[in-house]
Design an enzyme around this catalytic site. Structure first.
Site, PDB file in Angstrom:
ATOM      1  N   HIS A 165      18.206 -30.132  -4.937  1.00 54.55           N
ATOM      2  CA  HIS A 165      19.220 -30.744  -4.074  1.00 54.55           C
ATOM      3  C   HIS A 165      19.597 -29.852  -2.897  1.00 54.55           C
ATOM      4  CE1 HIS A 165      22.213 -28.475  -6.634  1.00 54.55           C
ATOM      5  NE2 HIS A 165      22.825 -28.367  -5.466  1.00 54.55           N
ATOM      6  N   ASP A 191      15.987 -30.786 -11.236  1.00 54.74           N
ATOM      7  CA  ASP A 191      16.629 -30.279 -10.022  1.00 54.74           C
ATOM      8  C   ASP A 191      16.120 -28.885  -9.659  1.00 54.74           C
ATOM      9  OD1 ASP A 191      18.201 -30.219  -7.801  1.00 54.74           O
ATOM     10  OD2 ASP A 191      20.081 -29.858  -8.847  1.00 54.74           O
ATOM     11  N   SER A 206      24.279 -22.824  -5.591  1.00 56.21           N
ATOM     12  CA  SER A 206      23.214 -23.635  -6.181  1.00 56.21           C
ATOM     13  C   SER A 206      21.842 -23.033  -5.918  1.00 56.21           C
ATOM     14  CB  SER A 206      23.230 -25.054  -5.606  1.00 56.21           C
ATOM     15  OG  SER A 206      23.949 -25.910  -6.429  1.00 56.21           O
ATOM     16  N   GLN A 218       8.978 -44.819 -27.473  1.00 54.89           N
ATOM     17  CA  GLN A 218      10.326 -45.133 -27.000  1.00 54.89           C
ATOM     18  C   GLN A 218      11.251 -44.845 -28.162  1.00 54.89           C
ATOM     19  OE1 GLN A 218      10.978 -48.913 -24.924  1.00 54.89           O
ATOM     20  NE2 GLN A 218      12.828 -49.203 -26.147  1.00 54.89           N
TER      21      GLN A 218
END
Length: 502
Positions: A124, A154, A229, A287
């Site tokens: 980000h 991220d 970050s 799943q």
């Protein structure tokens, strides 16, 4: 990322911060920090600071004037209506209308993991950037190339050319071995101030903050603010235990609750981005869903732990290994599996092509199978797009082909051609379709709907209405309190525990 209460708190990415907003943020609340003995971190900080970098990004933002759709709406005759109408018309004539694009800068942190010039940061921090620059500890600025990024965790990897200088790199460590209460050191670029060192402890492990399916954050009280970050979280030996990514805050500043992506989750992603430019995660081909307390008895378990297999992908690694729907995965590659998130992370972290032991519980008995993992990204790329789920059909009137399952509060019918077409049920789906659901009945309270197909009950195949009636009677005779149904809706199967009427 910042997380907080209903009124003011919010979950946002912690660290890409506009340079123009730096001064405004100085009023943020400062946390009370645990303190180490004086000078305890001085030598360590001196050694690590050269490996931590500032990330500067530039993005072009288009400035568009107000359009008719974007104009505020006022009652007819309001003086504001004339004002905004005149303002819009001036824009259309070019009087103060669209302005040229502008450049917006933002700041973040990163750290060098390879002396050849590879830098790790948060995705980000560099998302949507037109230009990325890395600023070294001695203020040297270098153009950076984006090697790869992974929005799921991220993480992004950059590459700079050090030219005639030698870069300082840091090492990862085994984040599974860190303990709550041990010292941590965070280094980053808060509010664009440059290399800043803060200390704290590991406050908690395994935090799920709903940022993604791989959530497994390390929580620390080392002060982390906007701009931190992508910076590293170190242990007391100077090894990277995590990547600072998010904060919990009421003010936008640090209150001593920060979150870091653990090294064991980040390191394989970084290695894959460097080697392939993208991720190659392990894939089991199932799943899964959580095991609830109501399912424990029906699944033959002692407690609500593990990951329940709701569907097995045809031809996938799980099917080839002999795993079936209704199995509960309790261990994967030697690691105990307590939840669906634990299995998702463990599979993703495992190298593609590796053969692992998978322990499953099947009808109360433990079994071990061997599965050779495939690649998640390749499986997703080759998967066919499923049809969108249609709105629930209106309830039909009871017909002679319907059978009432009063203990569940539903009516069922055989899968005829007309019912398949009406509820968009594929030809290869076997079972019985639910044609009516009693208001406030047991099934309705578990979100069972008209058009759902019952394909299993109590882990036994349901081929027709007689199978359903007989299995329900057997459950009642055995004094079972819950019927574990496997239903299929819009092509997706899942297990639903439905309490039986007394």
């Amino acid at each position: 990322m910042v997380m907080g209460s209903m009124m003011q708190d919010r979950l946002v990415r912690s660290c890409a911060v506009a340079a123009t907003a730096i001064v405004l943020m100085f009023g943020a609340v400062s946390p009370v920090q645990a303190r180490a003995p004086e000078g305890d971190f001085a030598d360590l900080a001196e050694r690590l600071l050269p490996a931590v970098v500032n990330i500067s990004t530039t993005q072009t933002v288009q400035n568009r004037g107000i359009t008719p759709e974007g104009m505020p709406q006022f009652p007819p005759g309001s003086p504001f209506e004339d004002f905004f109408k005149e303002f819009f018309e001036r824009q259309q004539r070019g009087e103060g209308g669209n302005r040229p694009p502008r450049q917006v800068s933002s700041l973040g942190s990163g750290f060098i993991v390879d002396a050849r010039g590879y830098v790790v940061t948060n995705n980000h921090v560099i998302a949507d950037a037109d230009q990325v620059r890395v600023i070294l500890h001695d203020n040297t600025e270098l153009e950076a190339k984006i090697i790869g990024r992974d929005p799921e965790v991220d993480i992004a990897v950059l590459k700079v050319e050090p030219k005639d200088r030698k870069l300082t790199a840091v090492n990862w460590t085994d984040s599974d071995k860190i303990r709550v209460g041990q010292w941590t050191l965070a280094i980053g670029n808060p509010f664009g101030l440059g290399g800043t060192v803060t200390a704290g402890i590991v406050s908690a492990r395994g935090r799920d903050i709903n940022a993604g399916r791989y959530d497994d954050f390390i929580q620390t009280d080392a002060s982390i603010n906007k701009g931190n970050s992508g910076g590293p979280l170190f242990d007391k030996e100077g090894n990277v235990i995590g990547i600072n990514t998010a904060i919990f805050s009421q003010s936008g500043g640090s209150i001593g609750i920060g979150f870091a992506v653990p090294a064991n989750l980040a390191r394989p992603v970084v290695q894959q981005l460097i080697e392939f430019g993208r991720t190659k995660r392990g894939w089991l081909g199932v799943q899964i869903q959580s095991v609830t307390d109501e399912m424990v008895e029906a699944l033959g378990l002692q407690q609500a732990r593990g990951a329940l297999v709701a569907k097995v992908v045809p031809g996938g690694p799980a099917q080839k290994a002999g795993i079936d729907s209704g199995d509960v995965v309790v261990s994967f590659d030697g690691k105990a599996i307590a939840s669906t998130n634990a299995l998702t992370r463990s599979v993703a972290e495992t190298p593609v092509g590796k053969t692992v032991n998978v322990e499953i519980m099947r009808k109360g008995k433990k079994q071990t199978v061997k599965a050779t993992l495939g690649e998640l990204e390749a499986a997703m790329a080759s998967a066919k797009t499923e049809n969108s789920q249609k709105a629930d059909a209106a309830r039909p009137r009871a017909g002679r082909n319907e059978t009432e399952l009063a203990d569940l509060g539903v009516r069922i019918a055989p899968l005829t051609k007309e019912l398949r077409q009406k509820h968009d049920i594929k030809d290869d789906v076997k079972g019985v379709v639910i044609t009516d659901v009693e208001n406030d009945g047991p099934a309705a309270k578990r979100d069972v709907r008209v058009g759902d197909v019952i394909i299993e009950m109590a882990q036994s195949e349901i081929r027709n209405t007689d199978d359903a009636v007989e299995m329900l009677k057997a459950l009642k005779d055995a004094k079972r309190k819950v019927a574990l149904l496997q239903i299929q809706r819009a092509g997706e199967p899942r297990f639903v525990p439905v309490p039986l009427k007394s």
